[in-house]
Design an enzyme around this catalytic site. Sequence first.
Site, PDB file in Angstrom:
ATOM      1  CB  ILE A 521     -45.356  50.611  62.851  1.00 22.66           C
ATOM      2  CG1 ILE A 521     -44.317  51.078  63.865  1.00 22.66           C
ATOM      3  CG2 ILE A 521     -46.466  49.825  63.516  1.00 22.66           C
ATOM      4  CD1 ILE A 521     -44.879  51.980  64.944  1.00 22.66           C
ATOM      5  N   GLY A 522     -42.552  50.359  60.751  1.00 21.27           N
ATOM      6  CA  GLY A 522     -41.694  51.200  59.936  1.00 21.27           C
ATOM      7  C   GLY A 522     -40.322  50.604  59.774  1.00 21.27           C
ATOM      8  N   GLY A 525     -33.191  53.855  57.823  1.00 14.73           N
ATOM      9  CA  GLY A 525     -31.766  53.600  57.732  1.00 14.73           C
ATOM     10  C   GLY A 525     -31.175  53.116  59.042  1.00 14.73           C
ATOM     11  CG  PHE A 526     -31.231  53.795  63.932  1.00 18.17           C
ATOM     12  CD1 PHE A 526     -30.002  54.298  64.321  1.00 18.17           C
ATOM     13  CD2 PHE A 526     -31.950  53.025  64.825  1.00 18.17           C
ATOM     14  CE1 PHE A 526     -29.509  54.044  65.586  1.00 18.17           C
ATOM     15  CE2 PHE A 526     -31.462  52.763  66.094  1.00 18.17           C
ATOM     16  CZ  PHE A 526     -30.234  53.270  66.472  1.00 18.17           C
ATOM     17  N   GLY A 527     -32.836  51.308  61.313  1.00 17.26           N
ATOM     18  CA  GLY A 527     -33.312  49.958  61.567  1.00 17.26           C
ATOM     19  C   GLY A 527     -34.825  49.887  61.552  1.00 17.26           C
ATOM     20  CE  LYS A 543     -34.503  55.950  65.948  1.00 17.23           C
ATOM     21  NZ  LYS A 543     -34.254  57.277  65.355  1.00 17.23           N
ATOM     22  CG  ASP A 639     -32.545  66.448  59.472  1.00  9.31           C
ATOM     23  OD1 ASP A 639     -32.666  67.063  58.395  1.00  9.31           O
ATOM     24  OD2 ASP A 639     -32.674  65.220  59.573  1.00  9.31           O
TER      25      ASP A 639
END
Length: 856
Positions: A521-522, A525-527, A543, A639
């Site tokens: 579903i996405g 940058g992390f994976g 994730k 952030d």
Amino acid sequence: MERLLQHKIHVPLFGVVPGFHIRLFALLLVYLQFSSLQFLSLAYDVPDKFFINCGTATNVRIAQRNFVGDLNSSDSISTSISFKGQDNHLTDTNQSSGTSPLYQTARVFKSNSSYEFNIDADGTYFLRLHFYVFSSPSTPTDLSTALFDVWTSGFSLLLNFTAHNNSNSPIVKEFLLSITPGKFKVYFVPRGSSFAFINAMEVFLSPEDLTSVQAQHITPKGTENDDKSVLSKTLQTIHRINVGGPTLTLDNDTLWRNWVPDDGYIRNPVTAIDSPYLSSRPNYQGNVTEFTAPDLVYQTAKQMNINSTTQSNNSTITWSFKVRKSATHLVRVHFCDIVSTSVDVLSFDLYIYSNFHVKISSYEKVGLLAVPFCVQYIVDSDDSGAMNISIGPRADSDEKNAFLNGLEILEILEKSGSVPPVSVGKKKHVDHFVVVGSVLGGLVLIFILVAVFYMAFKCRKPKPVENLNWSPLPVYGGGSSHSRVTEGTTIGPVPPWNLALKLPLSEILYATNNFDTKLLIGKGGFGNVYRGTLRNGQKVAVKRSEPGSNQGFPEFQTEIMVLSKIRHRHLVSLIGYCDERSEMILVYEFMEKGTLKDHLYASDMPRLSWKQRLEICIGAARGLHYLHKGSTGGIIHRDVKSTNILLDRNHVAKVADFGLSKTGPLDETHVSTVIKGTFGYLDPEYIRSQQLTEKSDVYAFGVVLLEVLCARAAINAMLPGKQVNLAEWAMLCKKNGLFEEIVDPSLEGQVDPNSLRKFIETAEKCLQECGTDRPTMGDVLWDLEYALQLQQTAMPREPHEDSTVDFSAGFALPNVQRLPSISMSIERDVMPILMDDSSFIRASEVFSQMKIDDAR
């Protein structure tokens, strides 16, 4: 230099005027004609550089181009380029016979890297980037997971780019750039812990007259502005259409371009028919040459279907093309009259959108039949995401017809900020003294750290935990850590005090059906991010970092350590983590409604009411207030932005993404050697001093409040200079009494003026230049709750009163100066990477930090 290429001029050799001298004169004219054509054609020679076959020493010949292997040190073209950065090269060992040799190798970049070309001539250049995802047993790197940006000379050519597509075919991105002699660099910038790659590149000089110097500037409303220069623009090809003809590949085009048929773009196919094919070559004249478009574009066309029963005098043929919202485009329209019976009988109108139209007449343009000509316009977007091009007959024309041969739409790219620097790899030869000094220094540092940690352990006293809607996280065992997180980047196993949250890999494989791509579903940058369901039926978002990669470990560790010791209604919950078999996997509660940004910008989602927006802001403020004051030792999020505020099925707001968080007592000054966060939200005081406090979160939250009110991104690089930064633009509008110009129009009639005044006042206080002048999150929370109370208790007003919103009344503001902002995200171990905050990627079912947009 004005150029003239071969065209047909019929010179009567015999019979027109009798006599030997006349015939001799005619032969001389023909000779001079073809001699001059041959001489002038030398003005543009088909280039032989630079065509690069990346990641190999093998040269490949394709369509009259010699692609030189970038590892081929014996080739003169290869030696005139260079690449810098930490990289390696891959080869497709399967090498299927159906795959071009150009796409069987690739160069992979693990960090910011670049190609450098020696340019020796000024002009407009083609830049083509070739990407193709291949895999083989000997290729452990999955190219489909690459996520990266491509830059050159201050322009972000590609942002959040991934080469994965459903057609499993090569992706070619084409640009036109103005380049001066000297070093020309193309930068490849991986996103977060991902990587970049490239299969092939083309950099070559285009013909001088390919793009005219000027183009008329028009708007969707039909307004005509002054002509603008085109040559200095950086362009990206979006659509290149062969109207009425077949697909044209690089083998059919003098400049190796691809042209696709128009049939899929016609809104009403019954209005158009294919024109008769022109069997002879077009009569090129003036600035239109065989390089402007190939012969087959001008030999075919679409024209009005005059015999159609649905045809009327007001009918048009309309083509609709997808374009990027808020962008400006160069539209080039190609004509060649192959349908008229004689000269000066046909004229028609060309429409761009529905309000602008211009007369098209071959007789007025070139005076002859079968002579190509091209018109071009700079066109502003109408923010619909589509551009309509139409042709239709004119009432004053003898023939009620219209035709079109070809069309090109190129997006005009604006400068996006400074180019990320290249990460230079380690030197192979290091001075022995430097090595010895480094080793000794490292031993001393280790000794000092051991002593410090020993003293800290001996002297540490347990601190009580404030109970502000807090309870330990009861998942897979009890206990939670109150230990603090350091800024260290040491790679290793997660500390044992987080074992209560550790999930076996088998459980995650079960939840995701062994990471089934159907559950993907996405991608960030992390994976990759997968939807999952645990054995107990709980829906989760998983994730997963790239297996075996150590990049992103500090954020992975921080996320676990922060979320393992806090729990709050308005903070996203971490279900667990996994670090088996070199995996880095985070499992979160599933958020059905996605990000706040989705609901502010997405055109296909219902608009949030003013009351909903206030409640969401209040929920996020409660979560941040708890982080600052209610959690152990205090936590600075660092952030805060609209993509990190998530909504559950009831639109309850939860703050997410704690990978950059800083823990520690907030009554002390925090000094960070590397600034982290997202520009547009970054505290200007933090940028200058590098001193991080909780007031940096307050500033970022003030930007979020403006996003909620205005429904636009914090940074939009496509807008004019003063409007790029939302905070600066909003304060300027408020100062000038023009705030109503930027408030979300969908809120009209909903907002009580008193509630609005309190909301804007709260945002302004958050955005003060000096951190000490900003309120605490507790004060912000109180003000927002008061704004909600004002909205709910608004008294009815007479029709003449400001029953909707008086946006500008009573909002005189001081001139708040801020540092200039550009759309960037600053990461831990890399230099600035541009973030495309102006673009929108829907995240309806997953956390914002897991999506491509704004993801780490």
